[in-house]
Write a protein that holds these residues in place. Structure first.
Motif, PDB file in Angstrom:
ATOM      1  N   TYR A 259       0.829  -1.193   0.000  1.00  0.00           N
ATOM      2  CA  TYR A 259       0.000   0.000   0.000  1.00  0.00           C
ATOM      3  C   TYR A 259       0.871   1.253   0.000  1.00  0.00           C
ATOM      4  O   TYR A 259       1.805   1.389   0.802  1.00  0.00           O
ATOM      5  CB  TYR A 259      -0.934   0.013   1.206  1.00  0.00           C
ATOM      6  CG  TYR A 259      -2.125  -0.906   1.028  1.00  0.00           C
ATOM      7  CD1 TYR A 259      -3.231  -0.490   0.290  1.00  0.00           C
ATOM      8  CD2 TYR A 259      -2.123  -2.190   1.575  1.00  0.00           C
ATOM      9  CE1 TYR A 259      -4.315  -1.328   0.110  1.00  0.00           C
ATOM     10  CE2 TYR A 259      -3.213  -3.040   1.393  1.00  0.00           C
ATOM     11  CZ  TYR A 259      -4.300  -2.602   0.650  1.00  0.00           C
ATOM     12  OH  TYR A 259      -5.373  -3.440   0.459  1.00  0.00           O
TER      13      TYR A 259
ATOM     14  N   GLY B  47       2.946  -1.506   4.024  1.00  0.00           N
ATOM     15  CA  GLY B  47       3.288  -0.383   3.170  1.00  0.00           C
ATOM     16  C   GLY B  47       4.766  -0.320   2.878  1.00  0.00           C
ATOM     17  O   GLY B  47       5.562  -1.151   3.341  1.00  0.00           O
TER      18      GLY B  47
ATOM     19  N   GLY C 211      -3.015   5.201  -0.217  1.00  0.00           N
ATOM     20  CA  GLY C 211      -3.973   4.125   0.022  1.00  0.00           C
ATOM     21  C   GLY C 211      -4.155   3.169  -1.138  1.00  0.00           C
ATOM     22  O   GLY C 211      -4.897   2.193  -1.024  1.00  0.00           O
ATOM     23  N   GLU C 212      -3.475   3.422  -2.277  1.00  0.00           N
ATOM     24  CA  GLU C 212      -3.574   2.537  -3.435  1.00  0.00           C
ATOM     25  C   GLU C 212      -2.679   1.321  -3.245  1.00  0.00           C
ATOM     26  O   GLU C 212      -1.545   1.434  -2.778  1.00  0.00           O
ATOM     27  CB  GLU C 212      -3.166   3.282  -4.710  1.00  0.00           C
ATOM     28  CG  GLU C 212      -4.151   4.353  -5.149  1.00  0.00           C
ATOM     29  CD  GLU C 212      -5.393   3.759  -5.780  1.00  0.00           C
ATOM     30  OE1 GLU C 212      -5.301   2.662  -6.357  1.00  0.00           O
ATOM     31  OE2 GLU C 212      -6.453   4.397  -5.693  1.00  0.00           O
ATOM     32  N   LEU C 213      -3.199   0.143  -3.624  1.00  0.00           N
ATOM     33  CA  LEU C 213      -2.407  -1.077  -3.568  1.00  0.00           C
ATOM     34  C   LEU C 213      -1.555  -1.161  -4.827  1.00  0.00           C
ATOM     35  O   LEU C 213      -2.073  -1.330  -5.928  1.00  0.00           O
ATOM     36  CB  LEU C 213      -3.321  -2.305  -3.458  1.00  0.00           C
ATOM     37  CG  LEU C 213      -2.602  -3.658  -3.328  1.00  0.00           C
ATOM     38  CD1 LEU C 213      -1.795  -3.718  -2.032  1.00  0.00           C
ATOM     39  CD2 LEU C 213      -3.606  -4.813  -3.387  1.00  0.00           C
TER      40      LEU C 213
ATOM     41  N   LEU D   1      -3.677  -3.971   5.386  1.00  0.00           N
ATOM     42  CA  LEU D   1      -3.585  -2.520   5.246  1.00  0.00           C
ATOM     43  C   LEU D   1      -2.330  -1.940   5.905  1.00  0.00           C
ATOM     44  O   LEU D   1      -1.968  -0.794   5.648  1.00  0.00           O
ATOM     45  CB  LEU D   1      -4.829  -1.850   5.821  1.00  0.00           C
ATOM     46  CG  LEU D   1      -6.129  -2.106   5.051  1.00  0.00           C
ATOM     47  CD1 LEU D   1      -7.312  -1.508   5.800  1.00  0.00           C
ATOM     48  CD2 LEU D   1      -6.040  -1.522   3.640  1.00  0.00           C
TER      49      LEU D   1
END
Length: 362
Positions: free
Chosen positions: A236, A344, A240-242, A341
């Motif tokens: 991520y 990152g 917030g985009e994967l 989530l």
């Protein structure tokens, strides 16, 4: 071309080891050098004739006219060199920019040779004049290489070497900041053995927790016996985009079948997947997103089975190239304790910055 060592020749290779080896364990001692991150290249020069050959003996000559020109200006009339073609921008090597240099259009090759010129770093000498050096120990080949490239100002360079292990360990840590890939160790008393893994390489290895977002089927998969080929991995971004960061592969046949069954409950429609929007793209894109084409993947089936991004996997990887893993990652274990989530880019280790000029000019 009439040289004492003529193409095609496979370069001598290296086997992976976990740490910088101890020279005391080798009767003739070891020579250490940086592991360059570029295209392995054998240079054959016979007068005004120059051939650049890849690790797989395929021709590279047409793609790097500026390297051919540099070889003609800065090397002896008759020689065979082993080394690496690289592209540097600012203080770092840039492998993705180097990949762009392999292009079918002559006009594009000419343009890129001026905008992102490549260099060549030599680390072995296979022939000089009418003499083959294949049977000579590396200590002799290195001494001769230093002689024939004495004073070469670049873009032909002579790689640095040391026989001191502590220096090699320091290089391993420092030089990554300039985009280098690790350290190579060569027995000083060894001949040049084409295609044989006679050298040793120590590469950087790290771990990361990534989101499993899909998979591709293996080339041997059938409708009656589906087999997983590779897992598609994501991280991520701050928005917030994967983001697609690479793949994990190299499973046994039994494990390929098990993973298909294990992941079946997560299969979803592409329209409901974070990467669904990429399905509509018909051109290559800078993130090499799943399902899109480029000249490297032309003709390949890049379709994938989307999975709800609910499972986390720990993988081993060597280095990042931009926002992606530089090479295929390796499956370590499932991380059922991790929230997808939370996976990152901030977890990734960042190498300390180091100027490539310090590597080349040392």
């Amino acid at each position: 071309m009439d040289l004492p060592v003529n193409p095609p020749v496979q370069p001598m290779l290296a086997k992976a080891v976990k740490q910088v080896p101890d020279p005391a364990k080798f009767p003739g001692g070891l020579s250490f050098e940086p592991k360059w991150d570029g295209f392995r290249c054998l240079v054959f020069r016979d007068g005004d004739e120059v051939e650049l050959a890849s690790r797989n003996t395929k021709p590279l000559t047409r793609y790097f006219p500026e390297v051919v020109e540099a070889v003609l200006e800065q090397t002896p009339d008759r020689c065979v060199l082993d080394g690496e073609i690289f592209v540097a921008i600012g203080p770092r090597l840039q492998f993705e920019v180097l990949q762009d240099r392999i292009h079918p259009a002559a006009s594009r090759i000419t343009k890129l040779s001026q905008e992102t010129p490549a260099g060549f770093v030599a680390f072995d000498l296979l022939a000089a004049g009418d003499e083959s050096l294949l049977d000579q120990p590396f200590a002799v080949r290195r001494e001769r290489l230093t002689e024939v490239l004495a004073g070469a100002p670049g873009p032909v360079h002579l790689t640095r070497t040391t026989t001191d292990r502590d220096t090699a360990v320091r290089w391993f840590d420092q030089f990554e900041g300039a985009g280098l890939d690790g350290v190579i160790a060569k027995p000083l008393d060894a001949p040049y053995e084409p295609g044989v893994r006679s050298m040793m390489k120590v590469k950087h290895e790290r771990t990361a927790d990534v989101v499993v977002a899909g998979y591709r089927l293996h080339k041997t998969s059938t409708p009656d016996k589906p087999l997983l080929g590779s897992l598609l991995l994501g991280l991520y971004a701050d928005d917030g985009e994967l983001q697609h960061v690479g793949v994990a592969a190299s499973f046994t046949a039994a494990r390929r079948a098990e993973l298909i069954a294990e992941l079946a409950p997560l299969v979803c429609d592409l329209a409901d997947h974070p990467w669904g929007k990429w399905h509509e793209w018909a051109i290559a894109n800078p993130d090499r997103s799943p399902g899109t084409q480029s000249r490297w993947s032309a003709g390949k089936d890049l379709s994938f089975t989307p999975l709800r991004p609910e499972r986390v996997l720990e993988v081993k990887y060597e280095a990042m190239e931009g926002r992606r893993f530089r090479h295929t990652a390796h499956f370590k274990r499932w991380r059922t304790d991790r929230d997808p989530l939370s996976c990152g880019y901030d977890q990734l280790e960042q190498p300390v910055s180091y100027d490539l000029a310090e590597v080349l000019g040392g």
